[in-house]
Design a protein around this motif. Structure first.
Motif, short mmCIF file in Angstrom:
data_model
loop_
_atom_site.label_atom_id
_atom_site.label_comp_id
_atom_site.label_asym_id
_atom_site.label_seq_id
_atom_site.Cartn_x
_atom_site.Cartn_y
_atom_site.Cartn_z
N VAL A 103 42.53 24.92 -71.19
CA VAL A 103 41.48 24.13 -71.66
C VAL A 103 40.56 23.71 -70.59
O VAL A 103 41.02 22.93 -69.76
CB VAL A 103 42.23 22.97 -72.25
CG1 VAL A 103 40.85 21.98 -73.09
CG2 VAL A 103 43.20 23.14 -73.30
N GLY A 104 39.32 24.44 -70.63
CA GLY A 104 38.35 23.90 -69.62
C GLY A 104 37.60 22.79 -70.27
O GLY A 104 36.77 23.01 -71.06
N ILE A 105 37.66 21.77 -69.36
CA ILE A 105 37.09 20.40 -69.93
C ILE A 105 35.66 20.55 -69.26
O ILE A 105 35.45 21.14 -68.22
CB ILE A 105 38.17 19.38 -69.68
CG1 ILE A 105 38.10 19.10 -68.17
CG2 ILE A 105 39.34 19.47 -70.47
CD1 ILE A 105 38.81 17.95 -67.60
N SER A 106 34.82 19.25 -69.67
CA SER A 106 33.67 19.24 -68.99
C SER A 106 32.78 20.44 -68.99
O SER A 106 32.29 20.85 -67.93
CB SER A 106 33.79 18.45 -67.85
OG SER A 106 34.29 17.36 -67.86
N GLY A 107 32.75 21.51 -69.94
CA GLY A 107 32.17 22.85 -69.73
C GLY A 107 30.95 22.56 -69.78
O GLY A 107 30.18 21.45 -70.07
N GLY A 108 30.24 23.76 -69.53
CA GLY A 108 28.80 24.03 -69.72
C GLY A 108 28.07 23.08 -68.52
O GLY A 108 28.38 22.90 -67.31
N VAL A 109 26.90 22.20 -69.02
CA VAL A 109 26.32 21.34 -68.38
C VAL A 109 26.67 19.94 -68.55
O VAL A 109 26.19 18.90 -68.42
CB VAL A 109 24.98 21.46 -68.50
CG1 VAL A 109 24.48 22.88 -68.15
CG2 VAL A 109 24.42 21.15 -69.80
N LEU A 137 35.52 28.25 -78.28
CA LEU A 137 34.54 27.00 -78.01
C LEU A 137 34.42 26.31 -79.42
O LEU A 137 33.56 26.62 -80.30
CB LEU A 137 33.12 27.38 -78.00
CG LEU A 137 32.65 27.89 -76.50
CD1 LEU A 137 32.93 29.28 -76.09
CD2 LEU A 137 31.03 27.62 -76.32
N PRO A 138 35.53 25.34 -79.63
CA PRO A 138 35.47 24.45 -80.83
C PRO A 138 34.07 23.68 -81.06
O PRO A 138 33.68 23.24 -79.90
CB PRO A 138 36.65 23.67 -80.70
CG PRO A 138 36.98 23.47 -79.30
CD PRO A 138 36.46 24.86 -78.68
N ALA A 139 33.38 23.38 -82.25
CA ALA A 139 32.22 22.82 -82.27
C ALA A 139 32.30 21.44 -82.47
O ALA A 139 31.31 20.72 -82.01
CB ALA A 139 31.46 23.27 -83.69
N TYR A 159 41.63 30.60 -73.44
CA TYR A 159 40.87 29.85 -72.88
C TYR A 159 40.01 29.17 -73.84
O TYR A 159 39.32 29.76 -74.79
CB TYR A 159 39.70 30.73 -71.89
CG TYR A 159 38.62 29.81 -71.30
CD1 TYR A 159 39.07 28.87 -70.25
CD2 TYR A 159 37.45 29.98 -71.53
CE1 TYR A 159 37.98 28.08 -69.74
CE2 TYR A 159 36.31 29.28 -71.02
CZ TYR A 159 37.06 28.25 -69.83
OH TYR A 159 35.80 27.63 -69.47
N VAL A 160 39.97 27.88 -73.82
CA VAL A 160 39.36 26.93 -74.78
C VAL A 160 38.36 26.26 -73.91
O VAL A 160 38.62 25.32 -73.05
CB VAL A 160 40.42 25.91 -75.28
CG1 VAL A 160 39.56 25.16 -76.47
CG2 VAL A 160 41.53 26.69 -76.27
#
Ligand SMILES: Cc1ncc(C[n+]2csc(CCOP(=O)(O)OP(=O)(O)O)c2C)c(N)n1
Ligand SMILES: [Mg+2]
Lengths: 311, 216
Positions: A103-109, A137-139, A159-160
């Motif tokens: 679970v990749g937290i604080s993803g993107g920006v 990538l849950p919305a 990978y989430v």
């Protein structure tokens, strides 16, 4: 305004399921707070494994636990999990086929003002290129819940990627048809398709409402599963609407837009626009500011759609 | 444990060395040095120390073995075949097109727990297995074989810290101290000594044995 970030939905769902599933374990790398996992750690201390700031070991340990019959959920910032640990992801998880959910937290920006070290804008490209690992990538919080439930029921290397901030709901409740690998069509327009995933789904929907008022009817596809890729839904959209705009909180290289283009260009070419972060260190700011700067907000997506369909 | 006579183990280790040399010669590929230096260690583990069942490779109570120095696979393949995990005839396909018997451990082959080959992964995996055994209140053990050159990988020490932190007395880490890695002596490439003190400082109980022999 919804106040529950997706990471909190992950924790709440895992806590509920852990009451009846003794195999669920959670690992963190000094990240239990940012992952919203402190309640899990407090409630199930014997099933929470703190690894410290050691992301390679984090994934290797999880793989060993999965190989021994447990269902590990690894919660760590997406920027580190998708880079520092990537060889362990490739070899210990994907290649060895261990059912680790990353679970990749604080993803993107999400960590917008912290700079490129903390942005994860290449994670989809990297994960997508590794055979044997699903990418999600849950919305919103409801979709996050359904995804976590599905991954507990069907453990698999995964990978989430989720963001740090609360996002506006896309679904009214958690009661909707959800299937791994099946895109969700949120609007049935015939003029153009907007394909989004994760935190860009809500702005894509909002853009479709702006455009509807102008007489442009958008199909909106929520591609919560980037891999395995829903070829059918995307090809159907290409055939039926003739234009595709993809929107992602990710580099324009190698992510959602690339996945769509790879398929569409070979099977049913249609004019496309890939909206994402250009090939540069993303500008610092809040998520909202960065989204607006690069046109990932509703107004920016609407602009991209007008430009593409009027060319 | 300790049911085999030392003489038997010595003979078995010599047989494994002969077989793996034959294998590498026949395939014209392989990592001979690290396989030869680990033959006694592997023989002692598989024929004497570990509880495992070649007829039932997934036996839940088996001891787990992780070959962290995955390139030293030739001795491992020969031992697995000799013990009956897969037919000996399959050894002839070593490194051949499409064969599962490749140049690193491959968990599509019965008896192999995990795919290794990238150095510095095995101890982390083993820590995870040892934690899992404790969580499930099972008393199988985990054995990991590392290289001495491999000790330069930072992840080895991440795992070493975690093993001590979680007091994993069901985990045995073995280092094949052959003094060599690809570019030469470990002490020239990246000095490792005092190796025992390093592990001791990381909270491990360190035992030095003569790895070229079966009576350690
Ligand atoms: C991460 C990683 N880097 C490099 C290699 C290439 N490699 C294979 S064997 C080896 C030398 C290993 O030396 P050592 O750990 O001492 O093993 P041994 O002497 O027992 O063969 C290297 C550098 C690898 N397999 N994995
Ligand atoms: Mg060596």
């Amino acid at each position: 305004m919804n106040k529950i970030p997706n990471r909190q939905a992950v924790c709440e769902t895992l806590m509920e399921l852990s009451a009846t599933d003794p195999d669920i374990v959670v690992l963190a790398s000094d990240s239990r707070g940012s992952a919203s996992m402190a309640p899990f750690a407090a409630r199930f201390p014997e099933r929470f494994v703190e690894i410290g700031i050691a992301e390679q070991n984090l994934v290797g340990v999880a793989a060993g636990m999965a190989a021994s019959g447990l269902k590990p959920f690894v919660t760590s910032p997406a920027c580190f999990l998708s880079m520092r640990s990537i060889e362990q992801v490739k070899v210990d998880v994907a290649y060895s086929k261990t059912n680790v959910v990353l679970v990749g937290i604080s993803g993107g920006v999400s960590y917008g003002a912290l700079g490129m070290s903390h942005h994860s804008l290449q994670d989809l490209a990297v994960m997508r290129a590794i055979p044997g690992i699903s990418v999600f990538l849950p919305a919103d919080r409801h979709e996050t819940r359904r995804l976590v439930e599905a991954l507990v029921a069907n453990p698999q290397p995964a990978y989430v990627r989720i963001g740090r901030n609360p996002v506006e709901d896309v679904h009214e409740s958690a009661d909707f048809p959800f299937e791994i690998g099946k895109a969700i069509c949120l609007a049935e327009g015939k003029d153009v398709t907007i394909i989004a995933a994760g935190e860009t789904v809500r702005p894509a929907l909002d853009a479709s409402l702006i455009l509807e008022a102008e007489g442009i009817f958008c199909r909106v596809l929520n591609l919560h599963t980037i891999k395995p890729f829903d070829r059918e839904a995307v090809l159907k959209a290409a055939r039926e609407t003739g234009f595709i705009v993809t929107v992602e909180e990710h580099s324009i290289h190698g992510g959602l837009g690339a996945a769509v283009a790879e398929l569409v260009s070979q099977v049913c070419p249609v004019p496309m626009k890939i909206v994402g972060i250009p090939d540069e260190p993303a500008i610092p700011g809040t998520s909202a500011e960065v989204f607006a700067h690069y046109g990932l907000d509703a107004a920016g997506i609407a602009r991209a759609v007008r430009k593409l369909t009027q060319c | 444990m300790g049911i085999q006579s030392e003489q038997n183990l010595k003979m078995k280790a010599n047989q494994i060395r002969r077989d793996l040399l034959h294998m590498v010669h026949h395939a014209k590929t392989g990592h001979t040095g690290g396989s030869l230096s680990s033959a006694d260690i592997l023989t002692t583990l598989f024929y004497d120390v570990m509880h495992h069942d070649p007829v039932n490779p997934d036996w839940p109570a088996r001891d787990r073995f992780i070959l962290s120095k995955g390139h030293s696979v030739e001795g491992y393949w020969n031992i697995l075949a000799d013990m009956g995990y897969f037919p000996k005839t399959q050894l002839e396909t070593f490194s051949k097109f499409g064969s599962p018997i490749i140049g690193h451990p491959n968990n599509k082959v019965p008896g192999v727990e995990m795919n290794t080959g990238a150095l510095g992964h095995g101890l982390s995996i083993s820590v995870g297995m040892a934690i899992a055994a404790k969580m499930k209140k099972e008393d199988w053990r985990v054995f990991t074989l590392m290289g001495d050159g491999e000790q330069a990988e930072g992840s080895v020490w991440e795992a070493a810290m975690a093993a001590a932190h979680y007091k994993l007395d069901n985990l045995v880490g073995i280092i094949d101290r052959n003094g060599l890695q690809i570019s030469g002596s470990t002490e020239d490439v990246m000095a490792l000594e005092p190796m025992d003190e390093k592990w001791h400082a990381f909270g491990w109980h360190v035992v030095k044995v003569d790895g070229l022999g079966t009576d350690g």
